[in-house]
Scaffold this active site. Sequence first.
Site, PDB file in Angstrom:
ATOM      1  N   HIS A 286      -0.137 -11.820   0.905  1.00  0.00           N
ATOM      2  CA  HIS A 286      -1.133 -10.935   0.280  1.00  0.00           C
ATOM      3  C   HIS A 286      -1.883 -11.624  -0.874  1.00  0.00           C
ATOM      4  CE1 HIS A 286      -1.891  -6.356  -0.368  1.00  0.00           C
ATOM      5  NE2 HIS A 286      -2.950  -7.048  -0.699  1.00  0.00           N
TER       6      HIS A 286
ATOM      7  N   TYR B   4       0.834  -1.207   0.000  1.00  0.00           N
ATOM      8  CA  TYR B   4       0.000   0.000   0.000  1.00  0.00           C
ATOM      9  C   TYR B   4       0.873   1.263   0.000  1.00  0.00           C
ATOM     10  CZ  TYR B   4      -3.902  -3.123   1.328  1.00  0.00           C
ATOM     11  OH  TYR B   4      -4.841  -4.124   1.379  1.00  0.00           O
TER      12      TYR B   4
HETATM   13  P1  NAP Z   1     -14.504  -0.535   1.220  1.00  0.00           P
HETATM   14  O1  NAP Z   1     -14.070  -0.533   2.633  1.00  0.00           O
HETATM   15  O2  NAP Z   1     -15.522  -1.507   0.773  1.00  0.00           O
HETATM   16  O3  NAP Z   1     -15.043   0.900   0.805  1.00  0.00           O
HETATM   17  C1  NAP Z   1     -14.351   2.096   1.085  1.00  0.00           C
HETATM   18  C2  NAP Z   1     -15.194   3.273   0.578  1.00  0.00           C
HETATM   19  O4  NAP Z   1     -16.428   3.316   1.305  1.00  0.00           O
HETATM   20  C3  NAP Z   1     -14.544   4.618   0.767  1.00  0.00           C
HETATM   21  O5  NAP Z   1     -14.817   5.361  -0.402  1.00  0.00           O
HETATM   22  C4  NAP Z   1     -15.256   5.225   1.960  1.00  0.00           C
HETATM   23  O6  NAP Z   1     -15.403   6.636   1.869  1.00  0.00           O
HETATM   24  C5  NAP Z   1     -16.620   4.623   1.836  1.00  0.00           C
HETATM   25  N1  NAP Z   1     -17.285   4.473   3.143  1.00  0.00           N
HETATM   26  C6  NAP Z   1     -16.752   3.918   4.257  1.00  0.00           C
HETATM   27  N2  NAP Z   1     -17.650   3.911   5.255  1.00  0.00           N
HETATM   28  C7  NAP Z   1     -18.784   4.474   4.757  1.00  0.00           C
HETATM   29  C8  NAP Z   1     -20.058   4.740   5.308  1.00  0.00           C
HETATM   30  N3  NAP Z   1     -20.359   4.399   6.566  1.00  0.00           N
HETATM   31  N4  NAP Z   1     -21.009   5.336   4.517  1.00  0.00           N
HETATM   32  C9  NAP Z   1     -20.717   5.636   3.229  1.00  0.00           C
HETATM   33  N5  NAP Z   1     -19.517   5.400   2.655  1.00  0.00           N
HETATM   34  C10 NAP Z   1     -18.562   4.824   3.413  1.00  0.00           C
HETATM   35  O7  NAP Z   1     -13.268  -0.702   0.228  1.00  0.00           O
HETATM   36  P2  NAP Z   1     -11.740  -1.136   0.306  1.00  0.00           P
HETATM   37  O8  NAP Z   1     -10.895  -0.008   0.780  1.00  0.00           O
HETATM   38  O9  NAP Z   1     -11.438  -1.755  -1.018  1.00  0.00           O
HETATM   39  O10 NAP Z   1     -11.687  -2.353   1.346  1.00  0.00           O
HETATM   40  C11 NAP Z   1     -11.396  -2.197   2.720  1.00  0.00           C
HETATM   41  C12 NAP Z   1      -9.989  -2.617   3.064  1.00  0.00           C
HETATM   42  O11 NAP Z   1      -9.753  -3.986   2.728  1.00  0.00           O
HETATM   43  C13 NAP Z   1      -8.878  -1.897   2.284  1.00  0.00           C
HETATM   44  O12 NAP Z   1      -8.732  -0.566   2.687  1.00  0.00           O
HETATM   45  C14 NAP Z   1      -7.708  -2.801   2.563  1.00  0.00           C
HETATM   46  O13 NAP Z   1      -7.195  -2.577   3.865  1.00  0.00           O
HETATM   47  C15 NAP Z   1      -8.367  -4.178   2.450  1.00  0.00           C
HETATM   48  N6  NAP Z   1      -8.222  -4.778   1.099  1.00  0.00           N
HETATM   49  C16 NAP Z   1      -7.476  -5.922   0.994  1.00  0.00           C
HETATM   50  C17 NAP Z   1      -7.301  -6.522  -0.247  1.00  0.00           C
HETATM   51  C18 NAP Z   1      -6.483  -7.776  -0.347  1.00  0.00           C
HETATM   52  O14 NAP Z   1      -6.104  -8.169  -1.465  1.00  0.00           O
HETATM   53  N7  NAP Z   1      -6.198  -8.434   0.755  1.00  0.00           N
HETATM   54  C19 NAP Z   1      -7.889  -5.973  -1.407  1.00  0.00           C
HETATM   55  C20 NAP Z   1      -8.667  -4.821  -1.259  1.00  0.00           C
HETATM   56  C21 NAP Z   1      -8.831  -4.240  -0.004  1.00  0.00           C
HETATM   57  P3  NAP Z   1     -14.550   7.697   2.743  1.00  0.00           P
HETATM   58  O15 NAP Z   1     -13.107   7.269   2.625  1.00  0.00           O
HETATM   59  O16 NAP Z   1     -14.883   8.974   2.076  1.00  0.00           O
HETATM   60  O17 NAP Z   1     -15.014   7.673   4.166  1.00  0.00           O
END
Ligand code: NAP
Length: 274
Positions: free
Chosen positions: A118, A59
Amino acid sequence: MMIYRTLGNRGAEIPAVGLGTWEVGGRDIPDKSRDREHIETISRAIEMGYTHIDTAEYYGGGHTEELIGEAISVFSREELFITSKVWPSHLQRASLHEALDGTLQRLRTDYLDLYLIHWPNPDVPLEETLSAMSDEVQNGRVRFIGVSNFDTPLLEKAVAVSREPIVNNQVLFNIDDRLAMNELLPYCQTQGITMTAYSPLRRNAVKTSTEKLLKELASKYSASIQQIMLAWLLGKDGVVVIPKASKLEHLRSNLEAASIVLDQEDVRMLDALK
Ligand code: NAP
């Protein structure tokens, strides 16, 4: 109120709602333009009750770990649960030890609570990587090990060859992307492996057909649709969620989703969505 899942067989726990950090401080290369803001967000999140932070060496090309390291430096380390992940190009023994050196240095800590592969890399024997990770458990630099983006056959293999127990598999799992529910989740549940649902809010882009039911339930429970999405995941045995949020009201509302218990009938309707 934070809920926890059991991790491994030594009485340890993982907080069921963690903070995602993908794209905080850059995607695959550092973006230092919003450092103050990101450090502030992570600090506010911890003050609010987040103790579990999910990150990866990938990241922001390492910068995300640096930002977390700065933010957590004023908090008590033992109260936090930090997960990081090793990138597929660092899965050979020597590279893994070196990658962990970098991760710990950037996070300004001497141990990780959870270290994950990962993504799988078929070019490196899984035995070698898991043996190197198990050594790090013995060295005290890692408390628990696990994997990410492993399907059931590969997870079974990891379980079979690892000296230290595999306690977690982090996979894509949300109301619309639910492949993990079919075979992988039941397998994890029988093995006592927690499943961390990544992109649990589907990066804020649910299907229109799903949104209709979510809106009805949001109104019934006086909640947001995002809270219903998280509550549905958290209602499943052994599932942990790591929503990423930068807005304070999002951080708070995601944490509060853990208190919402959906009626069986509503769970059945959500489970039955296509
Ligand atoms: P996510 O958590 O599904 O969505 C994040 C988005 O949702 C952001 O735009 C955020 O906006 C918004 N949001 C958050 N809470 C909200 C709420 N209560 N109401 C409305 N909108 C809201 O997406 P993600 O970042 O892909 O997944 C989460 C985490 O999983 C990542 O950050 C990472 O740590 C991990 N991940 C791991 C892998 C892997 O390969 N292992 C792959 C992808 C992700 P704001 O920022 O504006 O608040």
